[in-house]
Design a protein around this motif. Structure first.
Motif, PDB file in Angstrom:
ATOM      1  N   THR A  63      13.739  -1.153 -29.244  1.00  0.00           N
ATOM      2  CA  THR A  63      14.090  -0.830 -30.647  1.00  0.00           C
ATOM      3  C   THR A  63      14.746   0.521 -30.512  1.00  0.00           C
ATOM      4  OG1 THR A  63      12.237  -1.934 -31.418  1.00  0.00           O
ATOM      5  CG2 THR A  63      13.066   0.056 -33.075  1.00  0.00           C
ATOM      6  N   HIS A  65      16.809   3.322 -33.573  1.00  0.00           N
ATOM      7  CA  HIS A  65      17.585   3.600 -34.619  1.00  0.00           C
ATOM      8  C   HIS A  65      18.873   3.910 -34.552  1.00  0.00           C
ATOM      9  CE1 HIS A  65      15.928   7.506 -33.994  1.00  0.00           C
ATOM     10  NE2 HIS A  65      16.917   8.026 -34.650  1.00  0.00           N
ATOM     11  N   ALA A  71      15.276   2.411 -42.380  1.00  0.00           N
ATOM     12  CA  ALA A  71      13.891   2.517 -42.384  1.00  0.00           C
ATOM     13  C   ALA A  71      13.017   1.375 -41.632  1.00  0.00           C
ATOM     14  CB  ALA A  71      13.294   2.767 -43.854  1.00  0.00           C
ATOM     15  N   GLU A  72      13.781   0.153 -41.819  1.00  0.00           N
ATOM     16  CA  GLU A  72      12.996  -0.942 -41.016  1.00  0.00           C
ATOM     17  C   GLU A  72      12.870  -0.598 -39.487  1.00  0.00           C
ATOM     18  OE1 GLU A  72      11.078  -3.447 -42.472  1.00  0.00           O
ATOM     19  OE2 GLU A  72      11.648  -2.135 -44.186  1.00  0.00           O
ATOM     20  N   THR A  73      13.553  -0.185 -38.861  1.00  0.00           N
ATOM     21  CA  THR A  73      13.928  -0.071 -37.456  1.00  0.00           C
ATOM     22  C   THR A  73      12.923   1.226 -37.108  1.00  0.00           C
ATOM     23  OG1 THR A  73      16.216  -0.387 -37.389  1.00  0.00           O
ATOM     24  CG2 THR A  73      15.291   0.475 -35.556  1.00  0.00           C
ATOM     25  N   LEU A  74      12.902   2.093 -38.111  1.00  0.00           N
ATOM     26  CA  LEU A  74      11.719   3.347 -37.803  1.00  0.00           C
ATOM     27  C   LEU A  74      10.400   2.818 -37.961  1.00  0.00           C
ATOM     28  CD1 LEU A  74      13.397   6.480 -39.672  1.00  0.00           C
ATOM     29  CD2 LEU A  74      13.335   5.930 -37.247  1.00  0.00           C
ATOM     30  N   LYS A  75       9.985   1.834 -38.907  1.00  0.00           N
ATOM     31  CA  LYS A  75       8.847   1.085 -38.907  1.00  0.00           C
ATOM     32  C   LYS A  75       8.449   0.438 -37.643  1.00  0.00           C
ATOM     33  CE  LYS A  75       8.691   0.733 -44.079  1.00  0.00           C
ATOM     34  NZ  LYS A  75       8.677  -0.088 -45.130  1.00  0.00           N
ATOM     35  N   LYS A  76       9.628  -0.361 -37.273  1.00  0.00           N
ATOM     36  CA  LYS A  76       9.374  -1.295 -35.859  1.00  0.00           C
ATOM     37  C   LYS A  76       8.976  -0.432 -34.853  1.00  0.00           C
ATOM     38  CE  LYS A  76      11.640  -4.977 -33.379  1.00  0.00           C
ATOM     39  NZ  LYS A  76      13.029  -5.381 -32.997  1.00  0.00           N
ATOM     40  N   LYS A  78       7.344   2.237 -34.780  1.00  0.00           N
ATOM     41  CA  LYS A  78       5.888   2.593 -34.642  1.00  0.00           C
ATOM     42  C   LYS A  78       5.058   1.547 -33.900  1.00  0.00           C
ATOM     43  CE  LYS A  78       6.031   5.244 -39.141  1.00  0.00           C
ATOM     44  NZ  LYS A  78       5.650   5.210 -40.363  1.00  0.00           N
ATOM     45  N   GLN A  79       5.424   0.433 -33.632  1.00  0.00           N
ATOM     46  CA  GLN A  79       4.772  -0.536 -33.097  1.00  0.00           C
ATOM     47  C   GLN A  79       4.855  -0.559 -31.492  1.00  0.00           C
ATOM     48  OE1 GLN A  79       2.479  -2.117 -34.983  1.00  0.00           O
ATOM     49  NE2 GLN A  79       3.638  -0.760 -36.597  1.00  0.00           N
ATOM     50  N   ASN A 104       9.962  11.208 -37.127  1.00  0.00           N
ATOM     51  CA  ASN A 104       9.782  10.037 -36.358  1.00  0.00           C
ATOM     52  C   ASN A 104       9.536  10.263 -34.884  1.00  0.00           C
ATOM     53  OD1 ASN A 104      12.604  10.295 -36.523  1.00  0.00           O
ATOM     54  ND2 ASN A 104      12.861   8.686 -35.063  1.00  0.00           N
TER      55      ASN A 104
END
Length: 198
Positions: A63, A65, A71-76, A78-79, A104
């Motif tokens: 992943t 960005h 934003a979806e990539t930044l959320k991903k 985090k995992q 981030n």
């Protein structure tokens, strides 16, 4: 670069260290370390210059960005099990300095992933923490603002230095000085004997 001093001081602070002559060698090392894992990359000219995303393509669940903004990539990210970034300044005395606009990158280096790798070119190294902080503020941050075409005094003046502005487009919003890896996160500083990034 005096790797013996860096190794001694960073390992005394609880960081793991590695050393490579070239970015290509460091990228190959990282590829072997992260095979099959969920990996996120922080925004980094260093990682871009050594083409780390290309080296890791197909080797891990990657992943970044910079490849998929939003934003979806930044959320991903985090995992991720593993987070890889560089640093804006590193001291020979064993501290890492990073300045962030979104948060981030600095947040991922202190909480979340199982392992963090910092890939650091020799140009990022300063004698002590104060000079590493000054380097981050007056070299790395202005050059990044210029690269991002921000409407800030430092970018308007060619990325020459920090003006401690209040511009809405300021990218210096969080400064983290990491003295030790945070509890629960293993951290490794990979030193590279080349000038890389800002």
């Amino acid at each position: 670069m005096n790797y013996d001093v860096l190794k001694k001081n960073f390992e005394k602070h609880g960081f793991h260290t590695a050393y490579f002559e070239t970015g290509e060698e460091a990228a190959s090392y990282i590829k072997e370390m992260v095979k099959g894992k969920a990996v996120a990359l922080g925004g980094s000219v260093t990682l871009q210059e050594i083409k780390l995303n290309e080296v890791l393509d197909g080797e891990c669940a990657l992943t970044w960005h910079w490849l998929e903004p939003g934003a979806e990539t930044l959320k991903k990210a985090k995992q991720a099990e593993v987070y890889i970034c560089s640093a804006n300044g590193v001291s020979e005395t064993g501290e890492i300095v990073n300045i962030d606009g979104t948060g981030n990158r600095v947040s991922m280096t202190i909480y979340g992933p199982q392992k963090v790798y910092y890939l650091v070119g020799r140009n990022k190294i300063s004698p002590d923490m104060h000079s590493a902080l000054m380097r981050a503020k007056n070299v790395a941050a202005p050059k990044n603002a210029l690269r991002l075409n921000r409407k800030t005094p430092c970018a308007a003046n060619g990325g020459d230095r920090c003006y401690d502005c209040n511009s809405p487009e300021r990218i210096c919003r969080a400064t983290v000085i990491q003295d030790r890896p945070c509890n629960g996160v293993e951290a490794e500083v990979v030193f590279i004997n080349e000038d890389l990034g800002y």
